[in-house]
Scaffold this motif. Structure first.
Motif, short mmCIF file in Angstrom:
data_model
loop_
_atom_site.label_atom_id
_atom_site.label_comp_id
_atom_site.label_asym_id
_atom_site.label_seq_id
_atom_site.Cartn_x
_atom_site.Cartn_y
_atom_site.Cartn_z
N LYS A 1 -1.65 -35.11 4.79
CA LYS A 1 -2.44 -34.60 5.06
C LYS A 1 -2.20 -33.91 3.53
N LEU A 2 -1.11 -33.87 3.04
CA LEU A 2 -0.70 -33.16 1.64
C LEU A 2 -1.38 -33.76 0.19
N LEU A 3 -1.00 -35.63 0.50
CA LEU A 3 -1.12 -35.90 -0.49
C LEU A 3 -2.70 -36.39 -0.14
N GLN A 4 -3.87 -36.05 0.56
CA GLN A 4 -4.98 -37.02 0.87
C GLN A 4 -5.92 -35.60 1.12
N LEU A 5 -5.18 -34.54 1.18
CA LEU A 5 -6.15 -33.07 0.74
C LEU A 5 -6.98 -33.17 -0.38
N ARG A 6 -7.80 -33.48 -0.64
CA ARG A 6 -8.88 -32.91 -2.12
C ARG A 6 -9.31 -31.50 -1.92
N ILE A 7 -8.40 -31.10 -3.60
CA ILE A 7 -8.74 -29.25 -3.18
C ILE A 7 -8.52 -28.93 -4.53
N PHE A 8 -8.54 -30.60 -5.92
CA PHE A 8 -8.46 -30.12 -7.58
C PHE A 8 -10.00 -30.52 -7.75
N ALA A 9 -10.73 -30.41 -8.92
CA ALA A 9 -11.42 -30.06 -9.29
C ALA A 9 -11.97 -31.51 -10.26
N SER B 1 -15.01 -34.16 -12.50
CA SER B 1 -15.59 -33.90 -14.12
C SER B 1 -16.43 -33.02 -13.51
N GLU B 2 -17.26 -32.95 -12.43
CA GLU B 2 -17.71 -31.97 -12.24
C GLU B 2 -17.91 -30.78 -11.74
N GLY B 3 -16.51 -30.70 -11.90
CA GLY B 3 -15.55 -28.93 -11.15
C GLY B 3 -16.06 -28.77 -9.76
N LYS B 4 -16.00 -29.92 -8.71
CA LYS B 4 -16.39 -29.73 -7.64
C LYS B 4 -15.03 -30.53 -7.36
N MET B 5 -14.21 -29.39 -6.17
CA MET B 5 -13.06 -30.11 -5.13
C MET B 5 -12.97 -31.54 -4.55
N ASN B 6 -12.90 -32.45 -5.36
CA ASN B 6 -13.23 -33.84 -4.75
C ASN B 6 -12.01 -34.85 -5.21
N CYS B 7 -10.68 -34.27 -5.75
CA CYS B 7 -9.70 -34.92 -6.06
C CYS B 7 -8.88 -33.98 -5.31
N ASN B 8 -7.37 -35.25 -4.98
CA ASN B 8 -6.24 -35.00 -4.32
C ASN B 8 -5.30 -34.41 -5.36
N VAL B 9 -3.73 -34.32 -4.80
CA VAL B 9 -2.89 -34.35 -6.03
C VAL B 9 -2.37 -35.89 -6.27
N GLN B 10 -2.57 -36.82 -6.05
CA GLN B 10 -2.33 -37.92 -6.68
C GLN B 10 -2.68 -38.32 -7.79
N GLN B 11 -4.12 -38.17 -7.33
CA GLN B 11 -4.98 -38.26 -8.05
C GLN B 11 -5.64 -37.39 -9.58
N ILE B 12 -4.38 -36.23 -9.58
CA ILE B 12 -4.84 -35.65 -10.83
C ILE B 12 -3.24 -35.50 -12.03
#
Length: 145
Positions: free
Chosen positions: A48-56, A58-69
């Motif tokens: 859950k921690l690795l997949q939780l999409r709570i980072f912005a 490019s459009e400012g929406k919470m759509n990225c997870n910690v690994q993606q950023i």
């Protein structure tokens, strides 16, 4: 397992005046282990921690997870999350895992996190820790596996 997850710009853990773990942008995760917990709950929480999409994105929406950023994880054990506060004014900790089980599962989760993600930092199990953070948002979630 219970956890408090905070999206942070920066976070650190200090023990006896020395920084023992720190991250820049990422997730500060306070982890509480309960009596009935096992590796199954630790794996579920880490996924859950690795997949939780709570980072912005490019459009400012919470759509990225910690690994993606490319963010960090700071995992800190915190048995008080297992407290029962329903009655009276003094928390009860009968639901918390015994220290041996809690330490084993916490260390298991840290090992699994390090195998799947980088960077991963930690506090020190059962130490008197001071946690500092710059909460981003603020964005805070409670997760109970």
């Amino acid at each position: 397992m219970k956890s408090v997850i905070q999206r942070v710009k920066q976070a650190s853990v200090t023990v006896a005046g020395e920084v023992v773990g720190s991250i820049d942008q990422g997730l500060l995760v306070l982890v509480g282990v309960e009596q009935q917990d096992s590796e199954v709950e630790a794996d579920k929480l880490l996924k859950k921690l690795l997949q939780l999409r709570i980072f912005a994105d490019s459009e400012g929406k919470m759509n990225c997870n910690v690994q993606q950023i490319g963010g960090g994880l700071l995992l800190v054990s915190q048995f008080t999350l297992a407290a029962d506060t329903r009655k009276g004014n003094r928390p009860g900790f009968s639901g918390a895992a015994p220290p041996e089980l809690a330490e084993r599962l916490y260390n298991y989760m840290v090992d699994q996190a390090r195998a799947q993600h980088s960077p991963v930092a930690t506090g020190i199990f059962a130490a008197d820790m001071q946690v500092a953070l710059i909460n981003d948002g603020p964005v805070t979630f409670l997760i109970d596996t």
